[in-house]
Structure formats: structure tokens, C-alpha cells
Enzyme design. Structure first.
Site, mmCIF file in Angstrom:
data_model
loop_
_atom_site.group_PDB
_atom_site.id
_atom_site.type_symbol
_atom_site.label_atom_id
_atom_site.label_comp_id
_atom_site.label_asym_id
_atom_site.label_seq_id
_atom_site.Cartn_x
_atom_site.Cartn_y
_atom_site.Cartn_z
ATOM 1 N N CYS A 69 39.404 -10.055 0.997
ATOM 2 C CA CYS A 69 39.695 -9.046 2.015
ATOM 3 C C CYS A 69 40.553 -7.948 1.389
ATOM 4 C CB CYS A 69 40.425 -9.662 3.203
ATOM 5 S SG CYS A 69 40.702 -8.478 4.556
ATOM 6 N N ASP B 48 42.958 -6.543 2.673
ATOM 7 C CA ASP B 48 44.344 -6.716 3.150
ATOM 8 C C ASP B 48 45.314 -6.765 1.966
ATOM 9 O OD1 ASP B 48 46.801 -8.028 4.106
ATOM 10 O OD2 ASP B 48 45.664 -8.349 5.954
ATOM 11 N N ARG C 181 48.088 -7.945 1.588
ATOM 12 C CA ARG C 181 48.886 -9.167 1.410
ATOM 13 C C ARG C 181 48.122 -10.277 0.688
ATOM 14 N NH1 ARG C 181 49.942 -9.672 7.692
ATOM 15 N NH2 ARG C 181 47.719 -9.198 7.502
ATOM 16 N N HIS D 55 41.306 -14.918 4.871
ATOM 17 C CA HIS D 55 42.693 -15.287 5.177
ATOM 18 C C HIS D 55 42.870 -15.380 6.684
ATOM 19 C CE1 HIS D 55 44.077 -11.196 6.426
ATOM 20 N NE2 HIS D 55 43.009 -10.856 5.744
ATOM 21 N N CYS E 40 43.176 -12.546 10.014
ATOM 22 C CA CYS E 40 42.507 -11.382 9.416
ATOM 23 C C CYS E 40 42.247 -10.308 10.487
ATOM 24 C CB CYS E 40 41.186 -11.806 8.768
ATOM 25 S SG CYS E 40 40.300 -10.425 7.991
HETATM 26 CO CO CO Z 1 41.653 -9.473 6.379
#
Ligand code: CO
Length: 210
Positions: free
Chosen positions: A42, A44, A46, A98, A101
Site C-alpha cells: 500500500c 500508505d 506508515r 495493512h 487501510c
Molecule cells: Co492502505
């Protein structure tokens, strides 16, 4: 110092530190790229592939998009996949989702988000395939996290539906495809699904002339 200027400063510190720890670090990586892993994760911020797996530059070939999707019309993903499988000959492909999400959450809502609707449609399809199981979960957080796991599973299966993977499985008996989920709460990754080379797939998606 503005925020982006800090990146240059920290980059120099990092480069110096790497050479202090290992004088050959950059020269060794200069002429070869032979990673063993392809990571499909992803976007993302993090969930950075190298940091969470404790790997170094040169070890993982990375593709990231919203909600770690394998969309069979995505030229970007397919180009990365073909290069990783046919040229780099990666031994493992990791689809890493994750929990919590945002992409999966958005796909489970009914909000119009503009162009991203089209991307999220692919996640809505995963919801539809697993509607009975997912909609039976009362708690919203648990429901979203189960969808995260099922989405990873479907993306692993989407990889196996490509001629790139089927051809490589037949000719080289690799790569092994893994479905993982990362937990933002404790930084721990767990395996939720996998397909070893040669795993049986739905015959609807099997190519007979590879
Ligand atoms: Co995500």
C-alpha cells in the site's frame, strides 16, 4: 529550514553513515540489481517495505499503490511484474496489506471521491465476492480488517491469473507468492495466504498455450 530541505540534509547524513558502516556499500550495489523479492504494498507512508522488513537497498523490488491492488489492466503493475519475474527472476512476491487501510475503508463506504472511485471499484468487487462473510461481521473495525485480509488473498490470486506468473511457474517453478498483513499497532507482519509455484488455480483463468 523548510521541511523539504531537511530531506537533503538527512540524505547526506544517511549516505555518510552508510559508508562509515560499510565502505563498499554503494560501490557493491552500483553494477548489480538482483533482489530476491518483489513487494506489492500500500502507498500508505506508515508501511515502507524496507524499514518494516529490516532490508537494505538492493534487496526488494517495490511497487506500491492504494490498497496494494493487482489490477489486470494496470500497465504500471504489469510492467513491474514482468520485469521482476522475467528479468530479475525474483523468488518471492509479497502482497502486503495493512489493517486500518484507508483505501479499503473508503471502498466500503458510499462516498463519492472522484477519480479514485474507479480504483476503489476493484476493492468493492472483493467485497462482493466475500459479501456473506464480510457483512456478517457486526463490528465495523473487525469487518474492515477482515476485508483487508480477503483483499490481500484476492490480489495474490490475481497475480496467479496472469500469463506472466503462469508461464514462470511452468518454466522455472517460481516465484512463490505470499499474502501478508501488517499491523500498524505493533509493527508485526503476519501471513494470511500464499500460493507456491504450481498451485492449482480456477481453470477459467488457466492458459493452455504457455
Ligand atoms: Co492502505
Amino acid at each position: 529550514m523548510t521541511s523539504y530541505e531537511r530531506l537533503f540534509v538527512d540524505n547526506k547524513k544517511w549516505a555518510n553513515r552508510m559508508v562509515v558502516d560499510d565502505p563498499e556499500f554503494f560501490s557493491r550495489l552500483l553494477n548489480i540489481q538482483k533482489p530476491e523479492f518483489l513487494w506489492i504494498g500500500c502507498s500508505d507512508s506508515r508501511v515502507p517495505a524496507n524499514e518494516i522488513t529490516g532490508t537494505q537497498p538492493g534487496e526488494i523490488f517495490v511497487h506500491r499503490n492504494i490498497a496494494n491492488m493487482v489490477v489486470h489492466t494496470d500497465l504500471n503493475l504489469l510492467s513491474v511484474l514482468q520485469y521482476a519475474v522475467e528479468v530479475l527472476e525474483v523468488k518471492h512476491i509479497i502482497v502486503c496489506g495493512h489493517y486500518d487501510c484507508g483505501g479499503v475503508k473508503a471502498a466500503m463506504s458510499n462516498h463519492n471521491l472522484g477519480i479514485i472511485n474507479k480504483w476503489l471499484r476493484n476493492i468493492k468487487d472483493v467485497h462482493r465476492y466475500h459479501r456473506q462473510e464480510v457483512d456478517a461481521i457486526a463490528d465495523e473495525g473487525v469487518r474492515i480488517n477482515r476485508m483487508v485480509e480477503l483483499n490481500v488473498q484476492e490480489q495474490v490470486m490475481n497475480l496467479a491469473k496472469t500469463s506472466i506468473i503462469q508461464k514462470s511457474w511452468k518454466q522455472k517453478n517460481q516465484p512463490h507468492i505470499h499474502g501478508w498483513v501488517y499491523d500498524l499497532h505493533d509493527g508485526i507482519v503476519k501471513s494470511v495466504f500464499e500460493m507456491a509455484a504450481g498451485t492449482h488455480i480456477d481453470p477459467l483463468y488457466e492458459f493452455d498455450n504457455l
